[in-house]
Design a protein around this motif. Sequence first.
Motif, short mmCIF file in Angstrom:
data_model
loop_
_atom_site.label_atom_id
_atom_site.label_comp_id
_atom_site.label_asym_id
_atom_site.label_seq_id
_atom_site.Cartn_x
_atom_site.Cartn_y
_atom_site.Cartn_z
N SER A 25 14.05 0.26 -30.23
CA SER A 25 15.23 -0.62 -29.66
C SER A 25 16.28 -0.17 -31.07
O SER A 25 17.07 -0.88 -30.69
CB SER A 25 15.03 -2.17 -29.82
OG SER A 25 13.93 -2.20 -31.47
N LYS A 26 15.59 0.97 -31.62
CA LYS A 26 16.47 1.48 -32.44
C LYS A 26 16.52 2.75 -32.14
O LYS A 26 15.80 3.65 -31.81
CB LYS A 26 15.93 1.95 -34.15
CG LYS A 26 16.23 2.66 -34.84
CD LYS A 26 15.08 1.97 -36.76
CE LYS A 26 16.39 2.76 -37.52
NZ LYS A 26 15.32 2.45 -38.82
N SER A 27 17.74 3.10 -32.16
CA SER A 27 18.60 4.43 -31.98
C SER A 27 17.97 5.37 -31.98
O SER A 27 18.09 6.50 -31.32
CB SER A 27 20.03 3.76 -31.14
OG SER A 27 21.13 4.15 -32.45
N SER A 28 17.97 5.85 -33.44
CA SER A 28 18.19 6.71 -34.01
C SER A 28 16.13 7.66 -33.55
O SER A 28 15.13 8.10 -33.03
CB SER A 28 18.18 6.48 -35.38
OG SER A 28 16.97 5.25 -35.95
N LEU A 29 15.06 6.36 -33.15
CA LEU A 29 13.85 6.44 -33.04
C LEU A 29 13.95 7.36 -31.65
O LEU A 29 12.84 8.10 -31.18
CB LEU A 29 13.30 5.77 -33.28
CG LEU A 29 11.52 5.09 -33.26
CD1 LEU A 29 10.73 6.48 -33.75
CD2 LEU A 29 10.98 3.69 -33.11
N GLY A 30 14.59 6.38 -30.70
CA GLY A 30 14.76 6.94 -29.72
C GLY A 30 15.21 8.07 -29.10
O GLY A 30 14.76 9.36 -28.49
N GLY A 31 16.23 8.66 -30.26
CA GLY A 31 16.87 9.61 -30.25
C GLY A 31 15.84 10.67 -30.86
O GLY A 31 15.09 12.01 -30.41
N ILE A 32 15.40 10.28 -31.49
CA ILE A 32 13.54 11.29 -32.14
C ILE A 32 12.95 12.03 -30.91
O ILE A 32 12.48 13.10 -30.65
CB ILE A 32 13.38 10.69 -33.90
CG1 ILE A 32 14.42 10.76 -34.48
CG2 ILE A 32 12.16 11.96 -34.24
CD1 ILE A 32 13.56 9.77 -35.80
#
Length: 483
Positions: A25-32
């Motif tokens: 649910s955290k976009s920065s983690l999804g981006g990684i």
Amino acid sequence: MSLETIFWSALLLPLLGAICSGSVSKSSLGGIFAIVSSWGCLTLLTCVLVPFLQGTEPLLSLSNWILCTKLSAAFLLLTALVMALALTQSHIFFQNEFKEGKLPDQKHICWYYAFSLLFLISMMSVFVSENLGTLWIGIEATSLLSAGLVYFSRTKHAIEATWKYLIICSVGIAFALLGTIFIFASSQYGAIEGGSLCFATLEARAAMLQPLLLKLGFIFCLVGYGTKSGVFPLHSWLPDAHSEAPAPASAMLSASLLNCALFAIFKVVSITNLSTCGPSCYMACLWAGVITVLAASLFLIKQHGLKRLWAYSSIENVGLMMVAIGLGSAPLFFLQALNHSIVKVSLFCTAGNIIQICGTKELSHIQGLLKISPLNAVLLLLGGLAVTGTPPFGTFISEWMLLAVSLENHHAIVAVLIIVSLTIAFVAIVYHIGRMLIGSGQIVKLEKINMTSIKYSAIPALLILISVVLCFVVRPEILGVLK
């Protein structure tokens, strides 16, 4: 580890990344997750396909449904590179959007990354399909999975562009399905017992395929896949879709998706080329390309949106690739696709930076860029010159070779029309860029975004440099491996 294992890992890695990105649910983690899986996919494909391209084996067969030719391998590497670069730029792009409070729902960004990776899988499936049926399924999957990227902003215009994209492309894909059925029917008349959709079988028996049904199949596939690739006058969905998607997604659509549809046309032509209707099919592709280049160059004259400008530039390059297909040159087809993809990712990423700085994508409202953001202004100018085929960029070499081959094949009128079209496109794009760079009108600068940092423009600048390098390193003998 065997080559087959590495190849399958490369195909499945984006799926794993999509699951991980969609689960957080955290976009920065999804981006990684998206960045790691896309670059991992490119790395694994490079380990398998570069030795294959350098070797003497013409085919890399993994199963009855998956077959990789030299041209397929080249497009696989190009697609994986484009997606890795676009997803990396997406991570930076969305960080800026969050600073302005435009994207409050981080889960929405995670789904963007997940659909982008699934989109990558669908495109890779197109290039390794050994069957007209699975090729059609792959093209249809690219439409469904990329629609979410167009709808990303969920505005009224985004909804309109998404429905336009889905409806028009679905009609086109339906025509392509009908064409596939006609080609299958042409194989049943004594050529192949029970019929076949396998490319190798159809090419081996092409001279025995029923001519009328084969020609009908080609026509419907040309119209269907031509709609998907934005061939004039079937292009109307493309400017809206590319304009409404986020800038990195526009880069994916322009630099990767269009290549898939054109590759499908090339595969169909590779069958008809070996039959009695080969010359007429080549001429149909050739003139469809010429008309598309000319029409797109005229559309470039009067444009109001920055991303719509580059969308019509993509249509122009689609026309050039169609001309290469019509000339029967796989190396020229890929070279034009390579140069266009490299430059267009740079242009759309730069456009995203400029839109974030100015708060608008209207050309008339973007002025004085040289004072406000010199780095992005220079990249915009260089990208604009590159996409119009100006030396010393790689597009100059591909367009020059295209003209040379046209003249060698006694298509002087084609060469003249392409030169006229490219001239019009050059003047139109330079005019629009000039107004953005040196204009003195009002402009809104978003003070919260520190666009002076090199990280925002590193990828566009790198791609411009690659385009310059391609101008000097590409030689006919290098491209000969794709024949």
